[in-house]
Design an enzyme around this catalytic site. Structure first.
Site, PDB file in Angstrom:
ATOM      1  N   ALA A   1       0.404  -0.944   0.073  1.00 47.28           N
ATOM      2  CA  ALA A   1      -0.524  -0.003   0.546  1.00 47.28           C
ATOM      3  C   ALA A   1       1.174   1.861  -0.217  1.00 47.28           C
ATOM      4  O   ALA A   1       1.916   1.079   0.294  1.00 47.28           O
ATOM      5  CB  ALA A   1      -0.877  -0.212   1.291  1.00 47.28           C
TER       6      ALA A   1
ATOM      7  N   GLY B   1       0.810  -5.058   0.726  1.00 43.30           N
ATOM      8  CA  GLY B   1      -0.511  -5.365  -0.221  1.00 43.30           C
ATOM      9  C   GLY B   1       0.303  -5.699  -1.370  1.00 43.30           C
ATOM     10  O   GLY B   1      -0.849  -6.611  -2.343  1.00 43.30           O
TER      11      GLY B   1
HETATM   12  N1  COA Z   1       4.468   3.381  -0.103  1.00 45.25           N
HETATM   13  C1  COA Z   1       5.539   4.457  -0.196  1.00 45.25           C
HETATM   14  N2  COA Z   1       6.267   4.985  -0.152  1.00 45.25           N
HETATM   15  C2  COA Z   1       6.728   4.149   0.566  1.00 45.25           C
HETATM   16  C3  COA Z   1       6.905   2.394  -0.005  1.00 45.25           C
HETATM   17  C4  COA Z   1       5.703   2.539   0.279  1.00 45.25           C
HETATM   18  N3  COA Z   1       4.737   1.180   0.630  1.00 45.25           N
HETATM   19  N4  COA Z   1       7.901   2.159   0.171  1.00 45.25           N
HETATM   20  C5  COA Z   1       8.975   2.605   0.024  1.00 45.25           C
HETATM   21  N5  COA Z   1       8.326   3.938  -0.446  1.00 45.25           N
HETATM   22  C6  COA Z   1       9.532   5.399  -0.660  1.00 45.25           C
HETATM   23  C7  COA Z   1      10.285   5.239   0.190  1.00 45.25           C
HETATM   24  O1  COA Z   1       9.654   6.116   1.590  1.00 45.25           O
HETATM   25  C8  COA Z   1      11.299   5.941  -0.003  1.00 45.25           C
HETATM   26  O2  COA Z   1      11.196   7.688  -0.400  1.00 45.25           O
HETATM   27  P1  COA Z   1      11.770   8.613  -0.655  1.00 45.25           P
HETATM   28  O3  COA Z   1      13.206   8.250  -1.266  1.00 45.25           O
HETATM   29  O4  COA Z   1      11.270   9.651  -1.180  1.00 45.25           O
HETATM   30  O5  COA Z   1      12.494   8.721   0.748  1.00 45.25           O
HETATM   31  C9  COA Z   1      11.220   5.379  -1.115  1.00 45.25           C
HETATM   32  O6  COA Z   1       9.696   4.658  -1.713  1.00 45.25           O
HETATM   33  C10 COA Z   1      12.559   4.494  -1.196  1.00 45.25           C
HETATM   34  O7  COA Z   1      12.200   3.616  -0.152  1.00 45.25           O
HETATM   35  P2  COA Z   1      13.763   3.151   0.994  1.00 45.25           P
HETATM   36  O8  COA Z   1      13.392   2.349   1.791  1.00 45.25           O
HETATM   37  O9  COA Z   1      14.569   3.753   1.259  1.00 45.25           O
HETATM   38  O10 COA Z   1      14.318   1.878   0.079  1.00 45.25           O
HETATM   39  P3  COA Z   1      14.862   0.474  -0.053  1.00 45.25           P
HETATM   40  O11 COA Z   1      15.319  -0.216  -1.451  1.00 45.25           O
HETATM   41  O12 COA Z   1      16.065   0.633   1.401  1.00 45.25           O
HETATM   42  O13 COA Z   1      13.329  -0.725   1.008  1.00 45.25           O
HETATM   43  C11 COA Z   1      10.859  -0.662   0.937  1.00 45.25           C
HETATM   44  C12 COA Z   1      12.467  -0.350  -0.055  1.00 45.25           C
HETATM   45  C13 COA Z   1      10.418  -1.168  -0.255  1.00 45.25           C
HETATM   46  C14 COA Z   1      12.170  -2.442   1.390  1.00 45.25           C
HETATM   47  C15 COA Z   1      11.362  -0.587   1.665  1.00 45.25           C
HETATM   48  O14 COA Z   1      10.819   0.873   1.314  1.00 45.25           O
HETATM   49  C16 COA Z   1      10.046  -1.241   2.555  1.00 45.25           C
HETATM   50  O15 COA Z   1      10.116  -1.608   3.367  1.00 45.25           O
HETATM   51  N6  COA Z   1       9.103  -0.065   2.017  1.00 45.25           N
HETATM   52  C17 COA Z   1       7.538  -0.491   3.161  1.00 45.25           C
HETATM   53  C18 COA Z   1       7.085  -1.798   2.426  1.00 45.25           C
HETATM   54  C19 COA Z   1       6.013  -1.187   3.404  1.00 45.25           C
HETATM   55  O16 COA Z   1       5.543  -1.499   5.178  1.00 45.25           O
HETATM   56  N7  COA Z   1       4.853  -1.545   2.769  1.00 45.25           N
HETATM   57  C20 COA Z   1       3.620  -2.384   3.102  1.00 45.25           C
HETATM   58  C21 COA Z   1       2.531  -0.979   3.923  1.00 45.25           C
HETATM   59  S1  COA Z   1       1.377  -1.110   4.575  1.00 45.25           S
END
Ligand code: COA
Ligand code: ADP
Length: 719
Positions: free
Chosen positions: A61, A100
């Site tokens: 999400a 999601g």
């Molecule tokens: N929604 C919105 N933005 C998201 C996102 C999400 N689910 N997941 C990542 N982003 C954004 C981050 O805020 C970051 O933005 P920024 O560059 O403006 O700071 C960008 O995407 C890159 O994420 P980052 O965490 O810096 O990269 P990474 O490669 O180290 O890690 C993930 C990638 C996907 C593993 C990590 O971002 C993550 O764990 N995201 C959340 C996943 C999650 O919890 N999903 C369930 C949501 S309910």
């Protein structure tokens, strides 16, 4: 933002497009709904593949949408429609399938993952639960115990683990989209009845009640007041006891409570704060965007005590070559063994080969001549560190970055003694350094932005959450700890016990109260610092009370315990007693209680009854007040930096967002009012004097935390 193409003649390929992680924003959800409809109604399409752009399936999400007026099609009916499709839908998982994203994949009829993919349901870490059917489909697919584990911890699994658990049907080293396209054609036309997970019965473990009771107990214990893990267990229980549609209703009900809770707001704030601290900025204006880090291929560690060993392990685990220097032969031998052991255990846990060959050991500092960066971790002694830095300046090639691991010494003073002060920064690691996530990168006015950039990048490589902070006594974390500890001591003088104070703090959510923590880290550490600061000896000549030092109220309680050799766990006695030196289970100590009674009587202190609320207000608001001073002084660039430091380094409960976020939730006016109250009662405690930034924020109508910067900047521009 989902692209549709027809490939291999008969396959509808839907590509999610929302960089960087293809989060399921309203536009993406709309795109999926539209493209699935198109693929299903296209007579020429026999099967469908869903994938993500740029090698990432989907990060779940869109967290940025939470708390806004959410529009667009909801996830649940979208995923249900995919599952109900009469053509096979295959998820081609590359990169990540999280939250999601994984729920979307669970709605598909088949899942094919690239071997480097990671999958998981991390919603619990955001104070939520997987509410697009994740809590109902996953236990049906992989069984209740495994689903409970994944959903309550939010941990990611590798593709190989996902295959073993049964989450995915196939893992490939090739392009997962190509493999999925081919596979989807091979199953086109086959019955999908057995592929719709929502129709599966949930396999019930034989010891069903005991299992749930056990997990619930474990979760409550480790969650310390966090509501999401508990809701996750309840939702999975619904999967195991109710038909799918009823289970889904329960999932939605539980989610509705979580979604509007303060806890999820705090955890979402933490998510973005953790990422924001990477975009560091120095008061000079130099920042992450304009400062390029120097390449580091080889690093050195000087001094192999507890900290040096941990740092060596963390460096070697990044794959860097490491030179480890220790002057004492016996220490060096012990360190070699300890470091190898830590590397082997770490490698075993991750199923990789230990990187023992990355490290070379020496007793001679000359061995560091060709490294790019040195982390010095000798005793906390300014004269010794200065001497070591002089040696390093003579030995190292020009441009080598010199970092000092210190928790208390003046980094700028050390730099000022060096021929190249711009190359000196502090790297404040937390013990054990190969485990703890936090790193404070400390810059002085002389440190070059490039040196800061290099240390920040190295910290990231080491898997740390690195926060750039200014140089001052205690930097950010320990500076805020001083008033917190001081209030805890004063509460004992006024009538509390260590047990009462610790219980209040642990119920708040800290893994350990202040006194148990002090026993663990050693009472002698603070004692040594206070001795250095000449606080330990009362100034009898001034005729002042023994509880006034350097003009302010002072509690000598910690010093008195140290004088008795009570250093905490390592001596078997501290604020609590232990079965033997080194043992971990704290038990109440009647000696300590009598000591407190006698101490109060000696100083004419009349004990009063103190409740948990006062413990929290005195300890936490004093700490928060110092946080405002740190912001005002420009030592931390913003409240996020402070909060990240406290959540990752000091056990501040994540579901309360960090001290500054917590203050904003309590209400700045309330924090100010309580500080004013306690300051009136305790006028001899400067730490309780409300910080002028807090006053200004309240006078500005207590803006949301994201807008504190405007008030801070206004003040700084007036200076
Ligand atoms: N929604 C919105 N933005 C998201 C996102 C999400 N689910 N997941 C990542 N982003 C954004 C981050 O805020 C970051 O933005 P920024 O560059 O403006 O700071 C960008 O995407 C890159 O994420 P980052 O965490 O810096 O990269 P990474 O490669 O180290 O890690 C993930 C990638 C996907 C593993 C990590 O971002 C993550 O764990 N995201 C959340 C996943 C999650 O919890 N999903 C369930 C949501 S309910
Ligand atoms: P920690 O604070 O990491 O728990 P110590 O302060 O006990 O550990 O460890 C510091 C280590 O640094 C000791 O092993 C000590 O022998 C070593 N040390 C001291 N001076 C030097 C030096 N000049 N060069 C290399 N190692 C040194």
């Amino acid at each position: 933002m989902a692209q549709y193409t027809r490939v291999s003649g008969f396959v509808g390929l839907i590509t999610l497009q929302n960089p960087p992680v293809n989060a399921l924003s309203a536009a993406v959800r709309q795109g999926i709904v539209d493209m699935v409809e198109r693929a299903l109604s296209d007579q020429n399409v026999k099967s469908v593949v869903i994938c993500g752009q740029n090698g990432n399936f989907c990060g779940g999400a869109d967290i940025k949408e939470f708390g806004t007026n959410m529009s667009g099609p909801p996830l649940v009916p979208m995923i249900d429609a995919i599952e109900a499709a009469n053509k096979p839908v295959v998820a081609a998982i590359e990169g990540i399938a999280l939250g999601g994203g994984l729920e979307l994949a669970l709605g598909c009829h088949y899942r094919i993952a690239h071997s480097k993919a990671r999958l998981g349901l991390p919603e619990v870490t955001l104070g939520l639960l997987p509410a697009a059917g994740g809590t109902q489909r996953l236990p049906r697919l992989i069984g209740v115990p495994a689903a409970l584990n994944l959903i309550t911890t939010g941990r990611h699994v590798t593709a190989a683990q996902a295959l073993q658990l049964g989450i995915v049907d196939q893992v490939t080293d090739h392009n997962a989209v190509d493999v999925a396209v081919k596979f989807s054609l091979s199953v086109a036309g086959q019955s999908l009845d057995a592929r719709r997970i929502s129709t599966y019965p949930c396999p019930l473990p034989p010891d069903f009640d005991a299992l749930f009771e056990g997990v619930m107990q474990k979760v409550r214990q480790s969650a310390r007041g966090a509501i999401a893990p508990v809701a996750c267990v309840q939702a999975v229980r619904a999967a195991a006891t109710l038909p799918y549609t009823k289970g889904m209703e329960r999932e939605q009900e539980l989610m509705a409570t979580l979604f509007t809770s303060g806890q999820t707001r705090a955890q979402q704030y933490c998510f973005f704060a953790q990422r924001a601290v990477g975009r560091w900025r120095m008061p000079s204006g130099a920042c992450w965007e304009t400062s390029k880090p120097r390449p580091v291929h080889k690093a050195a560690v000087i001094g192999l005590g507890t900290m040096g060993r941990g740092i060596t392990v963390a460096l070697a685990q990044t794959g860097l070559s490491v030179v480890a220097v220790e002057t004492q032969e016996k220490q060096l031998m012990e360190a070699k063994q300890a470091v190898s052991g830590m590397l082997e255990r770490g490698a075993k846990r991750h199923g990789v080969a230990p990187r023992l060959d990355r490290i070379s050991y020496s007793q001679n500092i000359q061995a560091v001549a060709d490294v790019n960066l040195v982390i010095e971790a000798v005793f906390e002694d300014m004269a010794l560190k200065t001497d070591v830095f002089h040696q390093l300046s003579a030995v190292c090639k020009p441009g080598t970055l010199l970092c000092t691991n210190t928790s208390a010494l003046d980094v700028d003073k050390l730099a000022s003694e060096m021929p190249n002060p711009e190359l000196v920064v502090g790297m404040h690691f937390f013990a054990p350094a190969h485990v703890m996530k936090l790193l404070e990168v400390v810059y002085g006015p002389r440190s070059s932005p490039q040196a800061v950039a290099t240390a920040m990048q190295l910290g990231k490589k080491m898997g740390k959450v690195s926060v750039a902070v200014g140089n001052c006594r205690g930097f950010v974390g320990n500076r805020m700890l001083m008033p917190y500890l001081q209030q805890a001591f004063f509460l004992l003088e006024e009538g509390a016990t260590p047990e009462l104070v610790d219980q209040a703090l642990e119920e708040f959510g800290f893994p350990m109260g202040v006194f148990r923590m002090s026993d663990l880290s050693g009472l002698d550490v603070g004692w040594r610092i206070r001795k250095r600061e000449e606080l330990v000896e009362p100034d009898m000549a001034s005729g002042q009370s023994a509880r006034i030092r350097q003009g302010s109220r002072y509690s000598p309680l910690g010093d008195l315990l140290c004088e008795q050799g009570r250093f905490g766990q390592k001596t078997g006695q501290g604020w609590y007693q232990y079965d033997k030196p080194g043992s971990r289970v704290a038990r109440s100590d009647p000696w300590l209680h009598s000591f407190l009674v006698e101490y109060r009587a000696r100083h004419g202190l009349v004990p009063r009854s103190i409740d948990h609320q006062e413990v929290l207000e005195r300890c936490l608001y004093a700490l928060i007040n110092e946080g405002f001073r740190i912001l005002e002084d420009g030592i931390a660039a913003g409240p996020e930096d402070i909060d990240v430091i406290y959540v990752f380094g000091y056990g501040w409960p994540r579901h309360r967002g960090g001290p500054m976020f917590y203050a904003s939730m309590v209400g700045l006016a309330k924090v100010l009012e309580r500080l004013e109250h306690y300051q009136q009662v305790h006028p001899d405690v400067p730490y309780l004097q409300p910080c002028s930034l807090l006053r200004r924020l309240v006078a500005s109508g207590s803006p949301p935390i994201q807008r504190w910067g405007e008030v801070i900047k206004k003040r700084q521009s007036q200076l």
